[in-house]
Design a protein around this motif. Sequence first.
Motif, PDB file in Angstrom:
ATOM      1  N   GLU A  25       9.479  70.033 -14.179  1.00  0.00           N
ATOM      2  CA  GLU A  25       9.756  69.224 -15.357  1.00  0.00           C
ATOM      3  C   GLU A  25      10.138  70.111 -16.530  1.00  0.00           C
ATOM      4  N   ALA A  26      11.073  69.625 -17.345  1.00  0.00           N
ATOM      5  CA  ALA A  26      11.493  70.341 -18.546  1.00  0.00           C
ATOM      6  C   ALA A  26      11.802  69.322 -19.631  1.00  0.00           C
ATOM      7  N   THR A  27      11.645  69.735 -20.873  1.00  0.00           N
ATOM      8  CA  THR A  27      11.955  68.844 -21.985  1.00  0.00           C
ATOM      9  C   THR A  27      13.449  68.836 -22.267  1.00  0.00           C
ATOM     10  N   GLY A  28      13.870  67.822 -22.996  1.00  0.00           N
ATOM     11  CA  GLY A  28      15.272  67.751 -23.389  1.00  0.00           C
ATOM     12  C   GLY A  28      15.701  68.949 -24.197  1.00  0.00           C
ATOM     13  N   SER A  29      14.831  69.434 -25.079  1.00  0.00           N
ATOM     14  CA  SER A  29      15.196  70.597 -25.895  1.00  0.00           C
ATOM     15  C   SER A  29      15.345  71.838 -25.037  1.00  0.00           C
ATOM     16  N   ASP A  75      12.364  65.541 -27.028  1.00  0.00           N
ATOM     17  CA  ASP A  75      10.931  65.558 -26.697  1.00  0.00           C
ATOM     18  C   ASP A  75      10.605  64.876 -25.380  1.00  0.00           C
ATOM     19  N   GLU A  76      11.608  64.274 -24.746  1.00  0.00           N
ATOM     20  CA  GLU A  76      11.352  63.588 -23.479  1.00  0.00           C
ATOM     21  C   GLU A  76      11.344  64.601 -22.336  1.00  0.00           C
ATOM     22  N   THR A  77      10.586  64.292 -21.289  1.00  0.00           N
ATOM     23  CA  THR A  77      10.485  65.174 -20.130  1.00  0.00           C
ATOM     24  C   THR A  77      11.408  64.679 -19.012  1.00  0.00           C
ATOM     25  N   TYR A  78      12.113  65.608 -18.398  1.00  0.00           N
ATOM     26  CA  TYR A  78      13.053  65.295 -17.322  1.00  0.00           C
ATOM     27  C   TYR A  78      12.695  66.122 -16.079  1.00  0.00           C
ATOM     28  N   VAL A  79      13.023  65.600 -14.911  1.00  0.00           N
ATOM     29  CA  VAL A  79      12.762  66.307 -13.662  1.00  0.00           C
ATOM     30  C   VAL A  79      14.018  67.087 -13.276  1.00  0.00           C
ATOM     31  N   VAL A  80      13.864  68.396 -13.168  1.00  0.00           N
ATOM     32  CA  VAL A  80      14.988  69.313 -12.960  1.00  0.00           C
ATOM     33  C   VAL A  80      14.935  69.891 -11.550  1.00  0.00           C
ATOM     34  N   GLY A 140      23.792  65.013 -12.887  1.00  0.00           N
ATOM     35  CA  GLY A 140      22.917  64.160 -13.673  1.00  0.00           C
ATOM     36  C   GLY A 140      23.144  64.262 -15.157  1.00  0.00           C
ATOM     37  N   LEU A 141      23.940  65.225 -15.570  1.00  0.00           N
ATOM     38  CA  LEU A 141      24.215  65.511 -16.979  1.00  0.00           C
ATOM     39  C   LEU A 141      25.677  65.295 -17.300  1.00  0.00           C
ATOM     40  N   GLN A 142      25.934  64.920 -18.535  1.00  0.00           N
ATOM     41  CA  GLN A 142      27.264  65.037 -19.110  1.00  0.00           C
ATOM     42  C   GLN A 142      27.057  65.675 -20.477  1.00  0.00           C
ATOM     43  N   TYR A 143      27.801  66.735 -20.754  1.00  0.00           N
ATOM     44  CA  TYR A 143      27.589  67.400 -22.051  1.00  0.00           C
ATOM     45  C   TYR A 143      28.884  67.976 -22.600  1.00  0.00           C
ATOM     46  N   ALA A 153      17.934  66.427  -2.904  1.00  0.00           N
ATOM     47  CA  ALA A 153      16.803  67.070  -2.233  1.00  0.00           C
ATOM     48  C   ALA A 153      15.464  66.457  -2.604  1.00  0.00           C
ATOM     49  N   HIS A 154      15.382  65.819  -3.768  1.00  0.00           N
ATOM     50  CA  HIS A 154      14.109  65.262  -4.220  1.00  0.00           C
ATOM     51  C   HIS A 154      14.354  63.926  -4.908  1.00  0.00           C
ATOM     52  N   ASP A 155      13.587  62.908  -4.537  1.00  0.00           N
ATOM     53  CA  ASP A 155      13.841  61.553  -5.029  1.00  0.00           C
ATOM     54  C   ASP A 155      13.725  61.434  -6.544  1.00  0.00           C
ATOM     55  N   ASP A 156      12.878  62.236  -7.165  1.00  0.00           N
ATOM     56  CA  ASP A 156      12.648  62.104  -8.607  1.00  0.00           C
ATOM     57  C   ASP A 156      13.563  62.978  -9.456  1.00  0.00           C
ATOM     58  N   ALA A 157      14.364  63.829  -8.823  1.00  0.00           N
ATOM     59  CA  ALA A 157      15.207  64.754  -9.589  1.00  0.00           C
ATOM     60  C   ALA A 157      16.235  63.986 -10.414  1.00  0.00           C
TER      61      ALA A 157
END
Length: 670
Positions: A418-422, A476-481, A450-453, A374-378
């Motif tokens: 945007e959200a942080t890794g933590s 501390d890195e920012t990710y687009v959610v 986009g995740l593997q956990y 839905a969004h190019d930066d997600a």
Amino acid sequence: MYAVEADGDLRPKRPDEIDRECGCGCAHTRREFMVGVTAAGIAGVGLASGTGTVGASDSALEGASDDTVTIVHDLHSHSEIGEPDGPNIARYRRVVQEQLGDRDDALFLANGDELGSSTISFFTEGAHKVEFMNDMDLAAAGVGNHDFDYGVDVAEQRFRDSEFPWLNSALYTDEGDLLPGTQRYTTFEVGDLTVGVFNVVLRGFHGITDYPDEYEQRDPVETAREMTTLLRDREDADVVVCSSHTPHETHFELAEKVDGLDAIFGSHSHYTMDAAEIHEGTVISEIGYAYFHLGVMTLDENGDLVSWERIDLDGGVDPDPEFQRRIEAQYEELEDELERSVGETAVELDTSGSVTYGREARIGNLITDVMLDAHDDAEVAFQNGGGIRTNTTYGPGELTAGDVLSILPFGNEIVVFEATGSEIERVLENRIGVLPDNAFGAQQGQQVAGLQYEWTGHEEPEIGDVYVDGDPLEPDETYVVSTTDYLKDIAGAYEPFRDAPVIWESGTALGPAVMEYLEEHSPVEPKLEDRILRVDEDLGTQGAVSRRRGETRLRFDVPEGASDVADASAFVGLARGDDVTDGEFDLDPTSVEVDGDDLWIGYDTGALQRFVARTDLEEIRVFGAFDPDPEHYGYTDPDGSLLELPVAAAYDRFRLKATVDISSPSLRPN
């Protein structure tokens, strides 16, 4: 829609068998509850063709007086009316009317979840269900979380449109006023008895529906104490009954902590009982999901149980003709839209709650891929397991608009922020239901893209390695959610996202967004990609290394909690990042062998050495399966009985992790 979690001081009772799932993400279970009586028919009860009963014997009637009240309950339909040729409200009404007609002391009561969230309510926001309920001789209905799926303003309008009272003892505005259109309680004069009825809702109400943050929700135990005292002292109630929209386990807490409460009916959990339970003098009656069962509970002037039965409906019930016509008209109105083909799936899509809550699912991957698209930066996407409905399978083959809107009936809009890794890691941890507390086994409760956990659900929730597009998650890195506005702004487990400013709003609800994606990308073929990795035992890195007959064997300790380890077909090897050799090397083990306390995992020596020589990676993660030893884990139910493991329908075995340190000199080419 939402998970059943531990609620209060009592640990949830473990379901003994899976009975039916309704689509809310909660497994329906049939519990054997004993009240000192055996299952048999109740004398003098007329039943529609196509029904059967499970209930009390005539011995339960001994000592009963003429002063009784019979509670016929309950709807809890999630705004469904059922399809014309399946379990539906027309069949249900026929059986309800027969029960009311057979008894002079009967009250038909509901416990909430009537306004959302079915396919039809996507278009009507629950108005269609109120029209049906107005003609069902409902004495009263409690409120539930799904009654606020379309916002508090819509809910209040539906309450006002109803010709029966909505009971709400626990929900108040930010100014402390009762929600408009609702009553704190009601009383009924039944023969010589005064019967008082009130409603409680589950804790954490704000986090599971569109209920305003600033509005008040009162604790179910405190509310039940207050209302029971009020009904006894101010209204001189002879019998006090609670219309409950709390989890199954909370009922035992209410029974233990509230004096004078005679009976509880309904549930948030959809348990289906074979007999009522009397706990600390309080009768507890739960009969699952409409339109499969109807509960009939008779109490005497002391609030003691006189008789109980669960009426089971099947296809042999003759539907009420007026309601049947109205159902058919409702579907005809939407027929063209719902039957429109929107795409095709090349694989089967399973929407059952046990899957969408328990493990990675193809349907979950499809939905979260739509969010990323839905969004190019997600970069990452989240979908709660309970937001995926219907508990059935689709395909391979055509998907209609009705299929998609049944699976995703909520009007939740895709948003990006945007959200942080933590913050992402906290959300992953928040969704985990752990053993032994979670009645449905260890579950991680959501679907991702986009995740593997890695996750662990023993005693306390734990998140292991997390990767975003192959790279380790950086706190501390920012990710687009990308997710829905409901999860970001309302759902309790996603609270870490609450204050993040939205950088894009799609303006489109998730269901229509999936339809648009299907129209553009069909046939879709979502794959299982090891996005969600359960770990019950972590074996660490290899110890000894041996080579024989062209195979390199790596030694690990057999998991202490294993009664048996699966063969190599149940093992998979995973690397991370783009350096996965483009399929030239199969990371899955070629052999798995148990020798005493040693677990040997084998690879073809030549292939392994070629892989080691060309990669910059330092490790391979290997995931496998084992049968758990219940005595080792020592998990017990509230009665002290040992829990049989595993107890999650999505997994037939527990999962182990082993790490192959490929930087070890012993694995380098000679």
